[in-house]
Design a protein around this motif. Structure first.
Motif, PDB file in Angstrom:
ATOM      1  N   PRO A 188       0.841  -1.209   0.000  1.00 47.47           N
ATOM      2  CA  PRO A 188       0.000   0.000   0.000  1.00 47.47           C
ATOM      3  C   PRO A 188       0.870   1.251   0.000  1.00 47.47           C
ATOM      4  O   PRO A 188       2.012   1.224   0.476  1.00 47.47           O
ATOM      5  N   PRO A 189       0.348   2.364  -0.540  1.00 45.37           N
ATOM      6  CA  PRO A 189       1.130   3.607  -0.599  1.00 45.37           C
ATOM      7  C   PRO A 189       1.620   4.072   0.761  1.00 45.37           C
ATOM      8  O   PRO A 189       2.682   4.653   0.891  1.00 45.37           O
ATOM      9  N   LYS A 190       0.816   3.813   1.786  1.00 45.04           N
ATOM     10  CA  LYS A 190       1.187   4.191   3.149  1.00 45.04           C
ATOM     11  C   LYS A 190       1.118   2.955   4.025  1.00 45.04           C
ATOM     12  O   LYS A 190       0.211   2.146   3.898  1.00 45.04           O
ATOM     13  N   GLY A 191       2.100   2.788   4.916  1.00 49.11           N
ATOM     14  CA  GLY A 191       2.154   1.609   5.766  1.00 49.11           C
ATOM     15  C   GLY A 191       0.899   1.417   6.599  1.00 49.11           C
ATOM     16  O   GLY A 191       0.178   2.367   6.914  1.00 49.11           O
ATOM     17  N   ASP A 192       0.641   0.171   6.997  1.00 47.91           N
ATOM     18  CA  ASP A 192      -0.579  -0.159   7.731  1.00 47.91           C
ATOM     19  C   ASP A 192      -0.431  -0.060   9.241  1.00 47.91           C
ATOM     20  O   ASP A 192      -1.438   0.027   9.951  1.00 47.91           O
ATOM     21  N   ILE A 193       0.786  -0.118   9.757  1.00 44.97           N
ATOM     22  CA  ILE A 193       0.949  -0.107  11.206  1.00 44.97           C
ATOM     23  C   ILE A 193       0.493   1.240  11.751  1.00 44.97           C
ATOM     24  O   ILE A 193       0.883   2.301  11.268  1.00 44.97           O
ATOM     25  N   CYS A 194      -0.345   1.193  12.769  1.00 46.96           N
ATOM     26  CA  CYS A 194      -0.989   2.368  13.343  1.00 46.96           C
ATOM     27  C   CYS A 194       0.038   3.382  13.844  1.00 46.96           C
ATOM     28  O   CYS A 194       1.049   3.008  14.448  1.00 46.96           O
ATOM     29  N   TYR A 195      -0.252   4.665  13.621  1.00 40.71           N
ATOM     30  CA  TYR A 195       0.624   5.748  14.075  1.00 40.71           C
ATOM     31  C   TYR A 195       0.864   5.656  15.576  1.00 40.71           C
ATOM     32  O   TYR A 195       1.977   5.886  16.082  1.00 40.71           O
ATOM     33  N   ALA A 196      -0.188   5.308  16.336  1.00 37.99           N
ATOM     34  CA  ALA A 196      -0.081   5.255  17.796  1.00 37.99           C
ATOM     35  C   ALA A 196       0.784   4.080  18.232  1.00 37.99           C
ATOM     36  O   ALA A 196       1.565   4.186  19.186  1.00 37.99           O
ATOM     37  N   THR A 197       0.638   2.959  17.546  1.00 33.70           N
ATOM     38  CA  THR A 197       1.490   1.807  17.836  1.00 33.70           C
ATOM     39  C   THR A 197       2.947   2.182  17.647  1.00 33.70           C
ATOM     40  O   THR A 197       3.795   1.917  18.500  1.00 33.70           O
ATOM     41  N   THR A 198       3.250   2.824  16.524  1.00 32.97           N
ATOM     42  CA  THR A 198       4.619   3.234  16.230  1.00 32.97           C
ATOM     43  C   THR A 198       5.129   4.230  17.269  1.00 32.97           C
ATOM     44  O   THR A 198       6.257   4.104  17.767  1.00 32.97           O
TER      45      THR A 198
END
Length: 312
Positions: A188-198
């Motif tokens: 996908p154009p933008k990663g799937d891992i949640c901003y908050a998780t990161t």
């Protein structure tokens, strides 16, 4: 003893939205509401709603026909939606928009003739829901070692997606293995891992070296909370995942001068405060908060809440 309080920590925008959604539904319709699976993976939160009269179910057949059913933040498969319609249930979708994004990507890739390699943990509610969007076109991959066993050839149309609550390092290792074996794999154009998780993972990674011990508030079935504990361990610090201050053990703090405290994205701030208060009273601890990144994300409540209010 010194406490380092990690910021950001605790509720993310998706969890806030889901909990606010259930609170509002109770206010509007009373507590005779059903929720498919846990609203979020947190014992404290689930118990709070259970005490109010909300019923959590693992099967749509447990919900009386015509009742109100709220879908949890982790999302559901089309099959669950179909079962709800068959039972004439009034549904409210509290799925996190970032999870919905992954569902839509799965549908798009499947319709485009791709086979999707979903990086995630078997049995997790989010993974079950995503795979349900295109079960014939999705294969779950949990580890880099599993990539070598995949049956696909170099010319097959492949794409990968990820569970939103994975460790960035964990997902990255699988992605690297996929790209190495299948250089033309789509993503996908933008990663799937949640901003908050990161963000919460980054905070632990940066602050844990300053501490002697890491405490993460969150439930054992919370994927993102478990990842935070694992990051603390990877930095070489004793790390514990607990729901409440009642789980603290005196022996953990022998010879400990500095404690880092964080909370998973589904853990409420009240449990953090309980742990801080306990350490202050027990060890005369002082506290400093370290802000690694600010968050300003907000998700609106689902529109069907208002539509249901009109029809009821």
């Amino acid at each position: 003893m010194e406490i380092i309080l990690a910021n950001p920590r605790g509720f993310c925008a998706g969890v806030n939205m889901a909990i606010d959604c259930l609170d509002e539904a109770i206010r509007m319709f009373g507590s005779e509401i059903y929720v498919y699976h846990e609203i979020v993976h947190n014992k404290y939160v689930v118990e709070r709603f259970t005490k109010q009269g909300v019923t959590f179910v693992n099967d749509v057949s447990e919900v009386p026909e015509g009742s109100i059913l709220l879908y949890s933040a982790h999302g559901v498969s089309p099959e669950i939606r179909n079962q709800s319609r068959e039972r004439k249930l009034q549904t409210i979708d509290a799925t996190c928009p970032l999870v919905t994004k992954v569902h839509l990507e799965a549908i798009r890739y499947a319709r485009g003739g791709y086979h999707i390699l979903l990086i995630g943990h078997e049995g997790h509610d989010e993974v079950i829901g995503t795979m349900g969007e295109a079960p014939e076109s999705i294969t779950l991959v949990e580890t880099p070692e599993e990539v070598a066993e995949l049956p696909f050839g170099p010319d097959d149309k492949l794409a990968y997606l990820t569970q939103t609550t994975l460790s960035v390092t964990e997902a990255g290792a699988v992605i690297d293995a996929l790209v190495e074996r299948y250089p033309h794999i789509e993503s996908p154009p933008k990663g799937d891992i949640c901003y908050a998780t990161t963000n919460r993972q980054d905070a632990i990674s940066q602050l844990a070296p300053q501490a002697d011990l890491v405490l993460v508030l969150g439930s054992q079935n919370s994927s993102n909370s478990r990842r935070l504990k694992e990051i603390g361990e990877a930095v070489g610090k004793p790390s514990y995942l607990i729901d409440t201050a009642s789980e603290l053990r005196p022996e953990w703090f022998e010879g400990i001068n500095t404690v880092l405290i964080s909370a998973g994205a589904s853990a409420p701030e009240v449990v953090v405060e309980e742990v801080v208060d306990h350490l202050v009273k027990t060890f005369n601890a002082t506290m400093r908060e370290e802000v690694i990144r600010e968050e300003h994300v907000h998700f609106p409540l689902p529109k069907e809440l208002r539509r249901l209010q009109v029809t009821n």
